[in-house]
Design a protein around this motif. Structure first.
Motif, mmCIF file in Angstrom:
data_model
loop_
_atom_site.group_PDB
_atom_site.id
_atom_site.type_symbol
_atom_site.label_atom_id
_atom_site.label_comp_id
_atom_site.label_asym_id
_atom_site.label_seq_id
_atom_site.Cartn_x
_atom_site.Cartn_y
_atom_site.Cartn_z
ATOM 1 N N LEU A 106 -3.839 1.001 1.981
ATOM 2 C CA LEU A 106 -3.210 0.782 0.668
ATOM 3 C C LEU A 106 -2.689 1.945 0.246
ATOM 4 O O LEU A 106 -1.546 1.925 -0.205
ATOM 5 C CB LEU A 106 -4.194 -0.029 -0.264
ATOM 6 C CG LEU A 106 -3.423 -0.657 -1.674
ATOM 7 C CD1 LEU A 106 -2.160 -1.729 -0.978
ATOM 8 C CD2 LEU A 106 -4.482 -1.219 -2.429
ATOM 9 N N LEU A 107 -3.122 2.739 -0.039
ATOM 10 C CA LEU A 107 -2.835 4.340 -0.285
ATOM 11 C C LEU A 107 -1.678 4.879 0.362
ATOM 12 O O LEU A 107 -0.616 5.265 -0.051
ATOM 13 C CB LEU A 107 -4.151 5.201 -0.320
ATOM 14 C CG LEU A 107 -5.088 5.185 -1.537
ATOM 15 C CD1 LEU A 107 -6.173 6.162 -1.080
ATOM 16 C CD2 LEU A 107 -4.297 5.447 -2.732
ATOM 17 N N ASP A 108 -1.650 4.351 1.758
ATOM 18 C CA ASP A 108 -0.397 4.725 2.274
ATOM 19 C C ASP A 108 0.995 4.178 2.023
ATOM 20 O O ASP A 108 2.041 4.504 2.099
ATOM 21 C CB ASP A 108 -0.487 4.323 3.924
ATOM 22 C CG ASP A 108 -1.478 4.875 4.803
ATOM 23 O OD1 ASP A 108 -1.723 6.386 4.420
ATOM 24 O OD2 ASP A 108 -1.985 4.939 5.930
ATOM 25 N N MET A 110 0.996 2.946 -1.371
ATOM 26 C CA MET A 110 1.121 3.149 -2.877
ATOM 27 C C MET A 110 0.010 4.230 -3.411
ATOM 28 O O MET A 110 -1.090 4.030 -3.375
ATOM 29 C CB MET A 110 0.491 1.868 -3.747
ATOM 30 C CG MET A 110 1.474 0.758 -3.291
ATOM 31 S SD MET A 110 0.952 -0.898 -4.346
ATOM 32 C CE MET A 110 0.986 -0.103 -6.080
ATOM 33 N N PRO A 111 0.740 5.600 -3.375
ATOM 34 C CA PRO A 111 -0.211 6.656 -3.655
ATOM 35 C C PRO A 111 -0.933 6.657 -4.915
ATOM 36 O O PRO A 111 -2.008 6.937 -5.054
ATOM 37 C CB PRO A 111 0.944 7.833 -3.707
ATOM 38 C CG PRO A 111 1.892 7.374 -2.641
ATOM 39 C CD PRO A 111 1.985 5.959 -3.023
ATOM 40 N N SER A 112 -0.316 5.672 -5.774
ATOM 41 C CA SER A 112 -1.057 5.935 -7.330
ATOM 42 C C SER A 112 -1.415 4.352 -7.404
ATOM 43 O O SER A 112 -0.610 3.535 -7.826
ATOM 44 C CB SER A 112 -0.148 6.431 -8.264
ATOM 45 O OG SER A 112 -0.552 6.233 -9.375
ATOM 46 N N ILE A 113 -2.899 4.279 -7.391
ATOM 47 C CA ILE A 113 -3.174 2.755 -7.509
ATOM 48 C C ILE A 113 -4.385 2.827 -8.493
ATOM 49 O O ILE A 113 -5.026 1.866 -8.924
ATOM 50 C CB ILE A 113 -3.836 2.050 -6.396
ATOM 51 C CG1 ILE A 113 -4.940 3.014 -5.597
ATOM 52 C CG2 ILE A 113 -2.503 1.891 -5.561
ATOM 53 C CD1 ILE A 113 -5.338 2.472 -4.307
ATOM 54 N N ASP A 114 -4.927 3.932 -9.064
ATOM 55 C CA ASP A 114 -6.242 4.162 -9.732
ATOM 56 C C ASP A 114 -5.998 3.185 -11.107
ATOM 57 O O ASP A 114 -7.161 2.700 -11.313
ATOM 58 C CB ASP A 114 -6.389 5.706 -10.084
ATOM 59 C CG ASP A 114 -7.124 6.207 -8.978
ATOM 60 O OD1 ASP A 114 -7.539 5.680 -8.009
ATOM 61 O OD2 ASP A 114 -6.924 7.698 -8.909
ATOM 62 N N ALA A 160 0.100 -9.042 -0.199
ATOM 63 C CA ALA A 160 -0.704 -8.694 -1.373
ATOM 64 C C ALA A 160 -0.406 -7.029 -1.786
ATOM 65 O O ALA A 160 -0.240 -6.763 -3.012
ATOM 66 C CB ALA A 160 -2.092 -8.280 -0.434
ATOM 67 N N ILE A 161 0.551 -6.321 -0.783
ATOM 68 C CA ILE A 161 1.067 -5.016 -1.209
ATOM 69 C C ILE A 161 2.140 -5.286 -2.298
ATOM 70 O O ILE A 161 2.281 -4.516 -3.297
ATOM 71 C CB ILE A 161 1.391 -4.122 -0.080
ATOM 72 C CG1 ILE A 161 0.059 -3.631 0.592
ATOM 73 C CG2 ILE A 161 2.292 -3.122 -0.179
ATOM 74 C CD1 ILE A 161 0.263 -3.074 1.848
ATOM 75 N N ASP A 162 2.962 -6.242 -1.641
ATOM 76 C CA ASP A 162 4.192 -6.437 -2.674
ATOM 77 C C ASP A 162 3.671 -6.991 -3.988
ATOM 78 O O ASP A 162 4.218 -6.798 -5.016
ATOM 79 C CB ASP A 162 5.004 -7.768 -1.999
ATOM 80 C CG ASP A 162 5.680 -7.079 -0.722
ATOM 81 O OD1 ASP A 162 5.733 -5.701 -0.600
ATOM 82 O OD2 ASP A 162 6.446 -7.834 -0.028
ATOM 83 N N ALA A 163 2.648 -7.856 -4.089
ATOM 84 C CA ALA A 163 2.240 -8.433 -5.382
ATOM 85 C C ALA A 163 1.708 -7.269 -6.327
ATOM 86 O O ALA A 163 2.151 -7.325 -7.515
ATOM 87 C CB ALA A 163 1.065 -9.273 -5.092
#
Length: 314
Positions: A106-108, A110-114, A160-163
């Motif tokens: 997922l980080l690949d 979206m680098p910022s997910i925290d 899921a990534i798009d959502a």
């Protein structure tokens, strides 16, 4: 996990599990109140780091504590959990699906997910597509081979990534990514249901969870939804003839959703420039099957997949 009563008292917990290509998909059914605490001590005992997306079918939380405060999950909600962070869930019991995605994967994208930990995803066509695809994929996994399971995993991960991305930008209609997710779900649904005579724009839109207008919009690269259905039916028929050269043409026509042998023959001949009967004859005499040339659905889909891979949302 904590629950009322003695620690050795019986309880009902049912977990159904599928795993493939960097994801896990679980269905949980827990019929009594419990408190789930995710602590740093428990995380230290787990080797892999996952992001999970939980879709609640039944059951309400009396309390749900994440970094942003208390926000209980209710039926129909989708919640994002970062399993490298702490949280507490106080539930009366639940039934739901949870998709686990490798955090590094997922980080690949979206680098910022925290900051998303604990967020409830806003309702949108993409989250509605995600819900229906999650249910459908769970059933398909039961009978899928390794290749089919990998394909399902890719579809689930992409949607899921798009959502999650759309949770940040809050603007579906301006997003090519959002359109692509819906189209992926549409294609997957048609592949699983093209044998049905009622595989119509109305039934597809209802199953995926989008409007008829939205369905026509995402189907524009194929002209119309029914043209996409026709292409997928023909491609499936060609694959069957290639793998089983003794296939009965009339039965095949019915199995891929055509009204009869004559309609199927006309459509197949127009698409592949050879009749199903002659193609079957060629397969019988060939030592190895000659691949069917790419039709419009294959050519356009490959272009869209390439566009999807290259698309970025900051």
């Amino acid at each position: 996990m904590e629950r009322a009563g003695p620690s050795d008292a019986p309880f009902h917990l049912k977990i159904s599990h599928h795993q493939s290509s960097g994801i896990m998909l679980n269905k949980y059914e827990f019929e009594m109140p419990f408190i789930l605490k995710r602590t740093y001590q428990s995380m230290a005992r787990v080797d892999q780091e996952f992001i999970c997306i939980h879709y609640r079918i039944k059951g309400r939380d009396t309390g749900c504590f994440f970094q942003g405060g208390e926000c209980p999950t209710r039926p129909g909600n989708i919640r994002y959990h970062d399993l490298t962070r702490q949280y507490v869930v106080d539930s009366r019991g639940l039934t739901g699906f949870t998709l686990y995605i490798d955090r590094a994967l997922l980080l690949d994208h979206m680098p910022s997910i925290d900051h998303l930990h604990g967020d409830l995803m806003a309702d949108s066509p993409v989250t509605r597509v995600f819900k229906t695809t999650l249910r459908s994929a769970f059933e398909q996994f039961k009978h899928a081979n390794a290749s089919e399971a990998a394909s399902l995993s890719g579809i689930l991960t992409a949607i899921a990534i798009d959502a999650i991305k759309l949770q940040r930008i809050k603007d579906l209609e301006s997003s090519e990514i959002g359109q692509m997710s819906v189209l992926q779900a549409v294609v997957n649904h048609i592949k699983q249901n093209c044998h049905k005579r009622d595989c119509t724009p109305e039934s597809i839109a209802k199953a995926i969870g989008v409007s008829r207008t939205k369905l026509y919009r995402v189907s524009q690269p194929f002209d119309t939804p029914m043209e996409l259905v026709r292409q997928i039916r023909l491609r499936k028929a060609a694959e069957v003839l290639r793998k089983a050269a003794d296939t009965n043409i009339a039965n095949l026509a019915d199995s891929v959703g055509f009204s009869g042998r004559q309609a199927f023959t006309r459509a197949f001949t127009a698409e592949y420039e050879v009749s199903p009967k002659d193609y079957r004859k060629a397969m019988r005499s060939a030592a190895t099957a000659t691949p069917v040339r790419d039709g419009p659905v294959d050519i356009i889909w490959k272009k869209l997949e390439e566009s999807f891979k290259n698309a970025q949302i900051a």
